[in-house]
Design an enzyme around this catalytic site. Structure first.
Site, PDB file in Angstrom:
ATOM      1  N   ASP A 175      33.084  -2.632  10.283  1.00  0.00           N
ATOM      2  CA  ASP A 175      32.560  -1.724   9.262  1.00  0.00           C
ATOM      3  C   ASP A 175      31.693  -0.691  10.002  1.00  0.00           C
ATOM      4  OD1 ASP A 175      30.587  -0.863   7.209  1.00  0.00           O
ATOM      5  OD2 ASP A 175      31.579  -2.299   5.918  1.00  0.00           O
ATOM      6  N   PHE A 219      33.952  -1.895  -0.536  1.00  0.00           N
ATOM      7  CA  PHE A 219      33.711  -3.319  -0.311  1.00  0.00           C
ATOM      8  C   PHE A 219      34.934  -4.130  -0.749  1.00  0.00           C
ATOM      9  CE2 PHE A 219      31.996  -7.547  -1.121  1.00  0.00           C
ATOM     10  CZ  PHE A 219      31.353  -7.760   0.087  1.00  0.00           C
TER      11      PHE A 219
HETATM   12  P1  IMP Z   1      29.488  -4.335  10.623  1.00  0.00           P
HETATM   13  O1  IMP Z   1      28.442  -4.886  11.526  1.00  0.00           O
HETATM   14  O2  IMP Z   1      28.936  -3.291   9.683  1.00  0.00           O
HETATM   15  O3  IMP Z   1      30.707  -3.811  11.344  1.00  0.00           O
HETATM   16  O4  IMP Z   1      29.943  -5.472   9.641  1.00  0.00           O
HETATM   17  C1  IMP Z   1      30.549  -6.561  10.104  1.00  0.00           C
HETATM   18  C2  IMP Z   1      30.491  -7.744   9.181  1.00  0.00           C
HETATM   19  O5  IMP Z   1      30.081  -7.426   7.837  1.00  0.00           O
HETATM   20  C3  IMP Z   1      31.889  -8.276   9.071  1.00  0.00           C
HETATM   21  O6  IMP Z   1      32.166  -9.191  10.102  1.00  0.00           O
HETATM   22  C4  IMP Z   1      31.887  -8.888   7.710  1.00  0.00           C
HETATM   23  O7  IMP Z   1      31.409 -10.201   7.795  1.00  0.00           O
HETATM   24  C5  IMP Z   1      30.923  -8.048   6.907  1.00  0.00           C
HETATM   25  N1  IMP Z   1      31.627  -7.009   6.108  1.00  0.00           N
HETATM   26  C6  IMP Z   1      31.753  -5.694   6.377  1.00  0.00           C
HETATM   27  N2  IMP Z   1      32.448  -5.061   5.418  1.00  0.00           N
HETATM   28  C7  IMP Z   1      32.777  -6.001   4.518  1.00  0.00           C
HETATM   29  C8  IMP Z   1      33.516  -5.978   3.267  1.00  0.00           C
HETATM   30  O8  IMP Z   1      34.024  -4.950   2.789  1.00  0.00           O
HETATM   31  N3  IMP Z   1      33.639  -7.175   2.615  1.00  0.00           N
HETATM   32  C9  IMP Z   1      33.122  -8.335   3.102  1.00  0.00           C
HETATM   33  N4  IMP Z   1      32.429  -8.409   4.250  1.00  0.00           N
HETATM   34  C10 IMP Z   1      32.251  -7.253   4.943  1.00  0.00           C
END
Ligand code: IMP
Ligand code: MG
Length: 182
Positions: free
Chosen positions: A106, A155
């Site tokens: 994300d 999401f």
């Molecule tokens: P980041 O650090 O923002 O890249 O987010 C990583 C973590 O957030 C992922 O490994 C997921 O566990 C959670 N995450 C990010 N986007 C989503 C989503 O749309 N749905 C559910 N979990 C998410």
């Protein structure tokens, strides 16, 4: 259109199991080509990546090892909230090719932390495989080697991904229904 309710939120079907399976096969075949002879160690980041990893590894035909890691929950006070530890890693990474397996990237911050930790353990090469990627949310600069499906910045739940602990067991991926879609 199929919808599901997870806690108080409503989600509508977004990527079905068949499309997911195609993306998984595509990632696996690229890995099979690139990683031949490297005996990579796949490091699956729990919890979210468990379902992707199970399907992916059934399609990976090269010699390899698989292990599972987890990033600890945020430790300490707000000011030190970026300090997270990688737990569960028993393997020696020195001089090895490592492929990190994630459900979704994300903002990319979580993966950034993981990469840093692995570099410190002197892995020869660190590659990244993620089923899902949100390019519009990504804030980092590292390269993502294997991406299953690029998705908009909404999401989602299902296929390993949760909303407050629920929804991981859904075989398809669902997207949140925002109030303006109703
Ligand atoms: P980041 O650090 O923002 O890249 O987010 C990583 C973590 O957030 C992922 O490994 C997921 O566990 C959670 N995450 C990010 N986007 C989503 C989503 O749309 N749905 C559910 N979990 C998410
Ligand atoms: Mg994850």
């Amino acid at each position: 259109m199929r919808t599901v309710k997870v806690h108080e939120l409503e989600f509508s079907e977004f990527i079905d199991a068949e499309e997911i399976a195609k993306a998984v096969k595509n990632v696996a075949s690229r890995i099979n080509k690139d990683m031949e002879g490297k005996n990579p160690l796949f490091l699956v980041v729990l919890n979210g990546a468990f379902m992707f990893a199970a399907d992916l590894m059934k399609e990976v035909t090269i010699s390899c090892e698989i292990s599972f890691v987890k990033l600890s929950s945020y430790i300490g006070t707000r000011t030190t909230s970026t300090v997270r530890e990688l737990i569960g890693l028993d393997e020696v990474l020195h001089d090895r090719t490592v492929v990190i397996v994630e459900d979704i990237i994300d903002t990319g911050i979580t993966m950034g932390v993981t990469i840093e930790k692995l570099r410190k353990l002197e892995a020869k090469e660190v590659k990244i495989a993620t089923l899902l990627f949100k390019p519009d949310a990504f804030q980092m600069h590292y390269e993502i080697d294997y991406i299953g499906i690029k998705i908009p910045n909404d999401f989602i739940v299902g296929y390993g991904l949760d909303y407050n602990g629920h929804g991981r067991n859904l075989p398809d991926i669902y997207k949140i229904i925002s109030p303006d879609d109703k």
